[in-house]
Design a protein around this motif. Structure first.
Motif, PDB file in Angstrom:
ATOM      1  N   LEU A 118       0.825  -1.204   0.000  1.00  0.00           N
ATOM      2  CA  LEU A 118       0.000   0.000   0.000  1.00  0.00           C
ATOM      3  C   LEU A 118       0.860   1.254   0.000  1.00  0.00           C
ATOM      4  CD1 LEU A 118      -2.806  -0.983   2.533  1.00  0.00           C
ATOM      5  CD2 LEU A 118      -2.921  -0.941   0.044  1.00  0.00           C
ATOM      6  N   ASP A 119       2.036   1.150   0.590  1.00  0.00           N
ATOM      7  CA  ASP A 119       2.946   2.297   0.615  1.00  0.00           C
ATOM      8  C   ASP A 119       3.317   2.732  -0.791  1.00  0.00           C
ATOM      9  OD1 ASP A 119       2.875   2.302   3.356  1.00  0.00           O
ATOM     10  OD2 ASP A 119       4.746   1.166   3.577  1.00  0.00           O
ATOM     11  N   SER A 120       3.563   1.769  -1.688  1.00  0.00           N
ATOM     12  CA  SER A 120       3.945   2.138  -3.050  1.00  0.00           C
ATOM     13  C   SER A 120       2.781   2.809  -3.777  1.00  0.00           C
ATOM     14  CB  SER A 120       4.445   0.922  -3.829  1.00  0.00           C
ATOM     15  OG  SER A 120       3.408  -0.022  -3.997  1.00  0.00           O
ATOM     16  N   ALA A 121       1.561   2.367  -3.520  1.00  0.00           N
ATOM     17  CA  ALA A 121       0.396   3.003  -4.149  1.00  0.00           C
ATOM     18  C   ALA A 121       0.227   4.420  -3.618  1.00  0.00           C
ATOM     19  CB  ALA A 121      -0.865   2.184  -3.886  1.00  0.00           C
ATOM     20  N   LEU A 122       0.398   4.602  -2.317  1.00  0.00           N
ATOM     21  CA  LEU A 122       0.301   5.944  -1.740  1.00  0.00           C
ATOM     22  C   LEU A 122       1.417   6.842  -2.245  1.00  0.00           C
ATOM     23  CD1 LEU A 122      -0.634   5.061   1.951  1.00  0.00           C
ATOM     24  CD2 LEU A 122      -2.106   6.107   0.231  1.00  0.00           C
ATOM     25  N   GLU A 123       2.595   6.272  -2.397  1.00  0.00           N
ATOM     26  CA  GLU A 123       3.736   7.043  -2.911  1.00  0.00           C
ATOM     27  C   GLU A 123       3.468   7.511  -4.338  1.00  0.00           C
ATOM     28  OE1 GLU A 123       8.302   6.057  -3.998  1.00  0.00           O
ATOM     29  OE2 GLU A 123       7.627   5.377  -2.020  1.00  0.00           O
ATOM     30  N   GLU A 125       0.548   8.038  -5.698  1.00  0.00           N
ATOM     31  CA  GLU A 125      -0.485   9.076  -5.624  1.00  0.00           C
ATOM     32  C   GLU A 125       0.139  10.414  -5.218  1.00  0.00           C
ATOM     33  OE1 GLU A 125      -4.068  10.847  -6.083  1.00  0.00           O
ATOM     34  OE2 GLU A 125      -3.622   8.764  -6.583  1.00  0.00           O
ATOM     35  N   GLN A 126       1.059  10.366  -4.256  1.00  0.00           N
ATOM     36  CA  GLN A 126       1.744  11.592  -3.832  1.00  0.00           C
ATOM     37  C   GLN A 126       2.598  12.157  -4.958  1.00  0.00           C
ATOM     38  OE1 GLN A 126       3.783  10.151  -0.352  1.00  0.00           O
ATOM     39  NE2 GLN A 126       2.127  10.726   1.028  1.00  0.00           N
ATOM     40  N   GLN A 127       3.248  11.275  -5.721  1.00  0.00           N
ATOM     41  CA  GLN A 127       4.057  11.734  -6.847  1.00  0.00           C
ATOM     42  C   GLN A 127       3.179  12.399  -7.902  1.00  0.00           C
ATOM     43  OE1 GLN A 127       6.107   8.145  -8.026  1.00  0.00           O
ATOM     44  NE2 GLN A 127       7.936   8.689  -6.847  1.00  0.00           N
ATOM     45  N   LEU A 128       2.014  11.813  -8.173  1.00  0.00           N
ATOM     46  CA  LEU A 128       1.106  12.410  -9.158  1.00  0.00           C
ATOM     47  C   LEU A 128       0.611  13.776  -8.695  1.00  0.00           C
ATOM     48  CD1 LEU A 128      -0.976   9.329 -10.348  1.00  0.00           C
ATOM     49  CD2 LEU A 128       0.700  10.622 -11.660  1.00  0.00           C
ATOM     50  N   THR A 129       0.319  13.887  -7.417  1.00  0.00           N
ATOM     51  CA  THR A 129      -0.111  15.171  -6.865  1.00  0.00           C
ATOM     52  C   THR A 129       1.010  16.198  -6.982  1.00  0.00           C
ATOM     53  OG1 THR A 129      -1.592  14.045  -5.339  1.00  0.00           O
ATOM     54  CG2 THR A 129      -1.034  16.322  -4.814  1.00  0.00           C
ATOM     55  N   SER A 130       2.236  15.780  -6.662  1.00  0.00           N
ATOM     56  CA  SER A 130       3.387  16.683  -6.788  1.00  0.00           C
ATOM     57  C   SER A 130       3.601  17.088  -8.238  1.00  0.00           C
ATOM     58  CB  SER A 130       4.662  16.014  -6.261  1.00  0.00           C
ATOM     59  OG  SER A 130       4.592  15.817  -4.882  1.00  0.00           O
ATOM     60  N   LEU A 131       3.429  16.129  -9.150  1.00  0.00           N
ATOM     61  CA  LEU A 131       3.603  16.424 -10.570  1.00  0.00           C
ATOM     62  C   LEU A 131       2.577  17.454 -11.034  1.00  0.00           C
ATOM     63  CD1 LEU A 131       5.057  15.847 -13.237  1.00  0.00           C
ATOM     64  CD2 LEU A 131       3.457  13.963 -13.602  1.00  0.00           C
ATOM     65  N   GLU A 132       1.326  17.299 -10.607  1.00  0.00           N
ATOM     66  CA  GLU A 132       0.294  18.274 -10.968  1.00  0.00           C
ATOM     67  C   GLU A 132       0.670  19.665 -10.465  1.00  0.00           C
ATOM     68  OE1 GLU A 132      -3.340  16.728  -9.330  1.00  0.00           O
ATOM     69  OE2 GLU A 132      -3.610  15.287 -10.951  1.00  0.00           O
ATOM     70  N   ARG A 178      10.388  19.230 -19.214  1.00  0.00           N
ATOM     71  CA  ARG A 178      10.724  17.959 -18.557  1.00  0.00           C
ATOM     72  C   ARG A 178      11.824  18.159 -17.528  1.00  0.00           C
ATOM     73  NH1 ARG A 178      11.848  13.677 -23.079  1.00  0.00           N
ATOM     74  NH2 ARG A 178      12.621  12.581 -21.244  1.00  0.00           N
ATOM     75  N   ARG A 179      12.844  18.944 -17.883  1.00  0.00           N
ATOM     76  CA  ARG A 179      13.936  19.212 -16.943  1.00  0.00           C
ATOM     77  C   ARG A 179      13.410  19.978 -15.726  1.00  0.00           C
ATOM     78  NH1 ARG A 179      16.923  22.363 -19.853  1.00  0.00           N
ATOM     79  NH2 ARG A 179      16.151  24.233 -18.850  1.00  0.00           N
ATOM     80  N   ASN A 180      12.577  20.998 -15.985  1.00  0.00           N
ATOM     81  CA  ASN A 180      12.005  21.777 -14.881  1.00  0.00           C
ATOM     82  C   ASN A 180      11.107  20.919 -13.992  1.00  0.00           C
ATOM     83  OD1 ASN A 180      13.335  24.048 -15.758  1.00  0.00           O
ATOM     84  ND2 ASN A 180      11.595  24.860 -16.880  1.00  0.00           N
ATOM     85  N   LEU A 181      10.336  20.027 -14.599  1.00  0.00           N
ATOM     86  CA  LEU A 181       9.478  19.126 -13.825  1.00  0.00           C
ATOM     87  C   LEU A 181      10.318  18.181 -12.968  1.00  0.00           C
ATOM     88  CD1 LEU A 181       6.683  18.257 -16.408  1.00  0.00           C
ATOM     89  CD2 LEU A 181       6.441  19.613 -14.326  1.00  0.00           C
ATOM     90  N   LYS A 182      11.404  17.665 -13.539  1.00  0.00           N
ATOM     91  CA  LYS A 182      12.290  16.778 -12.775  1.00  0.00           C
ATOM     92  C   LYS A 182      12.885  17.516 -11.591  1.00  0.00           C
ATOM     93  CE  LYS A 182      16.352  13.788 -13.125  1.00  0.00           C
ATOM     94  NZ  LYS A 182      16.730  14.040 -11.786  1.00  0.00           N
ATOM     95  N   ASN A 183      13.377  18.725 -11.829  1.00  0.00           N
ATOM     96  CA  ASN A 183      13.947  19.522 -10.736  1.00  0.00           C
ATOM     97  C   ASN A 183      12.900  19.804  -9.663  1.00  0.00           C
ATOM     98  OD1 ASN A 183      16.414  19.583 -12.035  1.00  0.00           O
ATOM     99  ND2 ASN A 183      16.096  21.597 -12.950  1.00  0.00           N
ATOM    100  N   CYS A 184      11.732  20.165 -10.074  1.00  0.00           N
ATOM    101  CA  CYS A 184      10.647  20.460  -9.131  1.00  0.00           C
ATOM    102  C   CYS A 184      10.291  19.210  -8.333  1.00  0.00           C
ATOM    103  CB  CYS A 184       9.428  20.989  -9.890  1.00  0.00           C
ATOM    104  SG  CYS A 184       8.018  21.378  -8.851  1.00  0.00           S
ATOM    105  N   MET A 185      10.190  18.076  -8.999  1.00  0.00           N
ATOM    106  CA  MET A 185       9.855  16.822  -8.317  1.00  0.00           C
ATOM    107  C   MET A 185      10.959  16.446  -7.326  1.00  0.00           C
ATOM    108  SD  MET A 185       6.876  15.722  -9.315  1.00  0.00           S
ATOM    109  CE  MET A 185       6.869  13.986  -8.950  1.00  0.00           C
ATOM    110  N   ASP A 186      12.211  16.649  -7.712  1.00  0.00           N
ATOM    111  CA  ASP A 186      13.337  16.359  -6.807  1.00  0.00           C
ATOM    112  C   ASP A 186      13.275  17.226  -5.563  1.00  0.00           C
ATOM    113  OD1 ASP A 186      14.247  14.441  -8.544  1.00  0.00           O
ATOM    114  OD2 ASP A 186      15.845  15.702  -9.415  1.00  0.00           O
ATOM    115  N   GLN A 187      12.868  18.484  -5.733  1.00  0.00           N
ATOM    116  CA  GLN A 187      12.769  19.405  -4.591  1.00  0.00           C
ATOM    117  C   GLN A 187      11.644  18.992  -3.641  1.00  0.00           C
ATOM    118  OE1 GLN A 187      12.256  23.289  -6.258  1.00  0.00           O
ATOM    119  NE2 GLN A 187      14.427  23.551  -6.748  1.00  0.00           N
ATOM    120  N   HIS A 188      10.591  18.410  -4.203  1.00  0.00           N
ATOM    121  CA  HIS A 188       9.450  17.989  -3.374  1.00  0.00           C
ATOM    122  C   HIS A 188       9.641  16.600  -2.780  1.00  0.00           C
ATOM    123  CE1 HIS A 188       7.514  21.364  -5.484  1.00  0.00           C
ATOM    124  NE2 HIS A 188       6.808  21.452  -4.386  1.00  0.00           N
ATOM    125  N   GLY A 189      10.822  16.035  -3.003  1.00  0.00           N
ATOM    126  CA  GLY A 189      11.150  14.767  -2.369  1.00  0.00           C
ATOM    127  C   GLY A 189      10.588  13.588  -3.081  1.00  0.00           C
TER     128      GLY A 189
END
Length: 189
Positions: A118-123, A125-132, A178-189
């Motif tokens: 369940l942790d991977s599914a929640l993770e 979901e959190q990644q998708l929210t961060s991506l949005e 894509r580069r900006n999204l990757k950087n942003c995602m990295d910053q959000h953990g």
């Protein structure tokens, strides 16, 4: 939808009608604009919701959302923007209405009481929210190009037609996004 069909079509362009609605907030202007693409919206809703009556209800709900959203958003290509709005509305409906029947299973039925799956599914979901959230922070050209390429599955040539940019500009916008999204995602953990 029958109410909208009774409105006479306008000879103005989509951009002119959008601008007119944003300046006057007149419902008849919005109705003329929406009427042009009501079949597209219905088709999109039917595709995602798989039920005619639910799709019809969704079309009307999207129109109601459009009343407010078109007042605040900058829209360069109304048809594409409306399609994305419709698709996102349907996806949110599916998310809200997701009904997973559950039943109680005896404890010895499961091999393990470990719920790490369940942790991977929640993770995710959190990644998708961060991506949005990260997509919202892109500049408008990058955001538009990424939405067209990844969300609407358009090729570079189709994006060129929609945006008016040349092929290299489209490629550059998508790569930079894509580069900006990757950087942003990295910053959000």
């Amino acid at each position: 939808m029958a109410l909208l069909k009774s409105i006479s079509p306008s000879t103005q362009t989509d951009a002119e009608l959008v601008q007119l609605y944003q300046s006057t907030h007149k419902q008849d202007v919005l109705a003329q604009l929406f009427l042009r693409y009501s079949d597209l919206v219905y088709g999109c809703c039917l595709k995602y919701l798989s039920d005619q009556e639910t799709a019809k209800d969704a079309v009307m709900s999207i129109y109601e959302e459009l009343v407010d959203k078109l007042k605040i958003f900058t829209v360069e290509n109304f048809k594409s923007w409306l399609y994305v709005l419709s698709k996102n509305f349907c996806l949110m409906q599916l998310r809200k209405n997701k009904k997973n029947p559950t039943s109680e299973l005896p404890g010895d039925f499961m091999q393990s009481d470990d719920f790490s799956h369940l942790d991977s599914a929640l993770e995710k979901e959190q990644q998708l929210t961060s991506l949005e959230d990260c997509i919202k922070h892109l500049n408008k050209d990058q955001k538009k190009s990424v939405e067209l390429f990844y969300l609407e599955n358009k090729c570079y040539n189709e994006i060129m037609d929609v945006t008016g940019y040349d092929w290299n500009k489209v490629r550059s916008l998508i790569q930079n996004a894509r580069r900006n999204l990757k950087n942003c995602m990295d910053q959000h953990g």
